[in-house]
Motif scaffolding. Structure first.
Motif, mmCIF file in Angstrom:
data_model
loop_
_atom_site.group_PDB
_atom_site.id
_atom_site.type_symbol
_atom_site.label_atom_id
_atom_site.label_comp_id
_atom_site.label_asym_id
_atom_site.label_seq_id
_atom_site.Cartn_x
_atom_site.Cartn_y
_atom_site.Cartn_z
ATOM 1 N N SER A 71 0.343 -1.483 -0.233
ATOM 2 C CA SER A 71 -0.172 0.124 -0.057
ATOM 3 C C SER A 71 0.763 1.079 -0.187
ATOM 4 N N TYR A 72 0.011 2.476 0.221
ATOM 5 C CA TYR A 72 0.782 3.460 -0.274
ATOM 6 C C TYR A 72 0.138 4.695 0.540
ATOM 7 N N PHE A 73 0.598 5.944 1.149
ATOM 8 C CA PHE A 73 -0.191 6.900 1.843
ATOM 9 C C PHE A 73 0.393 8.063 1.190
ATOM 10 N N THR A 74 0.157 9.211 1.055
ATOM 11 C CA THR A 74 0.926 10.770 1.088
ATOM 12 C C THR A 74 0.058 11.237 2.298
ATOM 13 N N ASN A 83 -2.157 -1.775 -3.406
ATOM 14 C CA ASN A 83 -1.828 -2.777 -4.406
ATOM 15 C C ASN A 83 -2.501 -3.302 -4.245
ATOM 16 N N SER A 84 -3.763 -3.251 -5.536
ATOM 17 C CA SER A 84 -4.353 -3.974 -6.102
ATOM 18 C C SER A 84 -3.934 -5.150 -6.309
ATOM 19 N N GLU A 117 -4.859 -14.146 1.753
ATOM 20 C CA GLU A 117 -4.741 -14.672 3.234
ATOM 21 C C GLU A 117 -4.962 -13.198 4.407
ATOM 22 N N ILE A 118 -3.766 -12.204 3.034
ATOM 23 C CA ILE A 118 -4.271 -11.395 3.884
ATOM 24 C C ILE A 118 -5.214 -10.516 4.097
ATOM 25 N N SER A 119 -5.590 -10.060 5.521
ATOM 26 C CA SER A 119 -6.687 -9.434 5.024
ATOM 27 C C SER A 119 -7.186 -8.098 5.706
ATOM 28 N N GLU A 120 -7.817 -6.920 5.631
ATOM 29 C CA GLU A 120 -8.035 -5.516 5.734
ATOM 30 C C GLU A 120 -6.266 -4.899 5.966
ATOM 31 N N ILE A 121 -5.623 -5.447 4.588
ATOM 32 C CA ILE A 121 -4.463 -4.102 4.402
ATOM 33 C C ILE A 121 -5.165 -3.020 4.308
ATOM 34 N N GLU A 122 -6.101 -2.105 4.522
ATOM 35 C CA GLU A 122 -5.787 -0.594 4.588
ATOM 36 C C GLU A 122 -6.523 -0.853 5.579
ATOM 37 N N LYS A 123 -6.991 -1.416 6.976
ATOM 38 C CA LYS A 123 -6.917 -1.051 8.154
ATOM 39 C C LYS A 123 -5.361 -1.143 9.026
ATOM 40 N N THR A 124 -4.641 -2.350 8.765
ATOM 41 C CA THR A 124 -3.525 -2.193 9.023
ATOM 42 C C THR A 124 -2.618 -1.445 8.653
ATOM 43 N N THR A 125 -2.755 -0.852 7.780
ATOM 44 C CA THR A 125 -2.027 0.737 6.794
ATOM 45 C C THR A 125 -1.810 1.875 7.580
#
Length: 160
Positions: free
Chosen positions: A41-44, A73-74, A82-90
């Protein structure tokens, strides 16, 4: 912006992130998988503020940190089911701690975002602690600050 395809976000990384970095307009952070070294993922982030109307001719400026880009990253998501909730983890492991660290050096009362007007996305941001203003207050905020790239964005914030 190409919301559904992610092409607009890819173009931002390829063509805009470095010039904004070089000009000190914003900082973009890549979150990489420790094992595969893929970008997950990425963020600004950038400094900002928003205004709230107190009375007809008075307003209050709220110092804030803007989360101006936030994406997963889609391709990474599809390859790592197997990795869930990438947004929340990020958000929980990277964005929020960094915003709170920045807050120790810079006066900032909140973190805000201009979210795309998609119900699922807005619900997700609410789950991460963001709130919306009343329609009247949001209209006031939009009359002072609104990104040029998205005319339909929804202002959301959370107190740090």
């Amino acid at each position: 912006m190409h919301q559904k395809t992610g092409r607009g976000l890819e173009e931002y990384l390829k063509f805009m992130a470095m010039p904004e970095e070089d000009e000190n307009f914003a900082r973009t952070y890549l979150v990489k998988d420790n094992e595969t070294h893929e970008i997950a993922s990425y963020f600004t982030l950038k400094s900002g503020l928003f205004t709230l109307e107190i009375s007809e001719n008075q307003f209050y400026a709220v110092p804030s940190i803007e989360l101006s880009n936030f994406a997963v990253n889609s391709s990474y998501r599809k390859q790592h089911l197997e990795i869930s909730e990438i947004e929340k983890t990020t958000f929980r492991e990277f964005i929020l701690p960094l915003a709170k660290f920045i807050q120790t050096f810079l006066g900032a009362k909140s973190l805000h975002i201009f979210a795309l007007p998609e119900d699922k996305l807005l619900e997700y941001y609410e789950e991460m602690g963001f709130s919306r203003l009343s329609a009247e207050k949001e209209k006031y905020v939009h009359s002072h600050i609104k990104p040029k790239y998205d005319t339909d964005c929804i202002f959301m914030y959370q107190i740090l």
